[in-house]
Write an enzyme that holds these catalytic residues in place. Structure first.
Site, PDB file in Angstrom:
ATOM      1  N   HIS A   1       0.863  -1.186   0.000  1.00 22.69           N
ATOM      2  CA  HIS A   1       0.000   0.000   0.000  1.00 22.69           C
ATOM      3  C   HIS A   1       0.898   1.234   0.000  1.00 22.69           C
ATOM      4  CE1 HIS A   1      -3.770   2.246   0.761  1.00 22.69           C
ATOM      5  NE2 HIS A   1      -2.935   3.115   1.325  1.00 22.69           N
ATOM      6  N   CYS A   2       0.738   2.087  -0.997  1.00 22.67           N
ATOM      7  CA  CYS A   2       1.603   3.258  -1.157  1.00 22.67           C
ATOM      8  C   CYS A   2       0.852   4.504  -0.677  1.00 22.67           C
ATOM      9  CB  CYS A   2       2.018   3.425  -2.610  1.00 22.67           C
ATOM     10  SG  CYS A   2       3.115   4.837  -2.887  1.00 22.67           S
TER      11      CYS A   2
END
Length: 354
Positions: A181-182
């Site tokens: 997850h960025c």
């Protein structure tokens, strides 16, 4: 002395009433008893069955911490996206307002053409891939009944999980071929936007390295000019000159820092792509390789088809012209598979014609 049945029953009732009255004086409120029962249930749930291990106990104890981190990351995602937009826009503004006039007045026509063409191509690649990476869904497994094979059941979604699918606590759902997850995208990096994420990182790294290398002499001149101006009693520069020099220094420091930090991340993801694995699978494959090495066996990644083929599959290259139309130019083509089914045979063959 004989006791009749009626007298015995009467005596037992009296004793029962007295004991009930004594307990009634010390009876706790119902809401306190409910909380106490609930806390006992939570404690008992930690060792309810033989499948419980240290990981389950650790997750249960630190669940409030994980929830807080996920919530804060989810909320700050928009802040990070705006930060990327603002910082990138500031560099572009300095390039157009300060560097471009200097290029036109200093460089030869050939170098001017090179800087203008490469700079605008790099800018288009950065903007396109960042927009697609943030707006494209990473891919989710179907919630209704389907015929696709699954390898496990998600303990949080209570839904079947296809191969390479993992649950994201921030998005609160399962992601197809999840990488991570960025927060800078405010989005998960998964099957359908992994290529956009990598191309954005590569384009931004190249752009920052380009600004850092080409602006090195300008940075040294601006830094020396400010130092000389600071030591001179009578300032020979105007306010506009000071702002130009400070803008060049700001641009060079920011682009150099991002080029080093993001460049290391880009190289790491390039290595993973060459191996045919994601960031999560890298840790899983490493553990599996160590486990099989103890048994005298060699672990092979079932989703790797050789370095060249891994890149072709990742970039969606099906013929030679795609290296230009789908790699060197912005392209919104979808991946070659649906993310639900994968070829599980680690065959080293060129499955895509060149």
């Amino acid at each position: 002395m004989r006791w009749c049945p009626s007298s015995v029953l009467h005596l037992l009732c009296c004793v029962r009433l007295r004991s009930c009255s004594r307990r009634g004086r010390n009876r706790l409120p119902l809401w306190i008893k409910e909380i106490w029962v609930y806390m006992r249930l939570l404690v008992q749930s930690l060792y309810f069955n033989s499948l419980t291990d240290s990981d389950v106990v650790f997750d249960s104890i630190f669940e409030p911490v994980f929830w807080t981190v996920d919530y804060v990351t989810r909320w700050f995602g928009l802040v990070f996206v705006w930060l990327v937009v603002i910082l990138t826009s500031s560099i572009v503004g300095i390039a157009y307002g300060v560097l471009l006039p200097l290029i036109f007045n200093t460089y030869s026509p050939a170098w001017i053409a090179w800087h203008v063409c490469y700079g605008h191509w790099n800018l288009v690649m950065i903007a396109f891939h960042y927009y697609k990476a943030t707006k494209t869904s990473p891919g989710y497994p179907p919630t209704e009944k389907h015929d696709s094979p699954f390898v496990s059941v998600c303990k949080k979604c209570i839904m079947p999980k296809p191969a390479r699918t993992h649950h994201c606590g921030i998005c609160n759902r399962c992601i197809l071929k999840m990488d991570h997850h960025c927060p800078w995208l405010n989005n998960c990096v998964g099957h359908f936007n992994h290529r956009y994420f990598f191309c954005f990182c590569l384009s931004l790294t190249l752009g920052c390295a380009y600004c850092s290398i080409s602006g090195r002499n300008l940075f040294l001149d601006a830094y020396n000019a400010l130092e000389t101006n600071f030591q001179t009693p009578a300032p020979p520069y105007t306010f506009r000159d000071k702002m130009i020099h400070k803008s060049i220094i700001y641009m060079w420091v920011l682009t150099s820092t991002v080029a080093v930090a993001l460049g290391a991340l880009t190289i790491w993801h390039a290595v993973l792509i060459s191996r045919g694995e994601t960031s999560i699978e890298r840790h899983m494959n490493s553990k599996e390789a160590k486990r099989m090495a103890k048994r005298g066996r060699v672990y092979r990644n079932p989703f790797s088809y050789g370095k060249l083929n891994n890149w072709k599959i990742f970039l969606g290259v099906e013929k030679r012209s795609h290296w230009v139309t789908r790699v060197l130019l912005p392209s919104g083509h979808a991946p070659l598979c649906d993310g639900l089914t994968w070829d599980s045979f680690p065959v080293k063959k060129d499955i895509i014609p060149v």
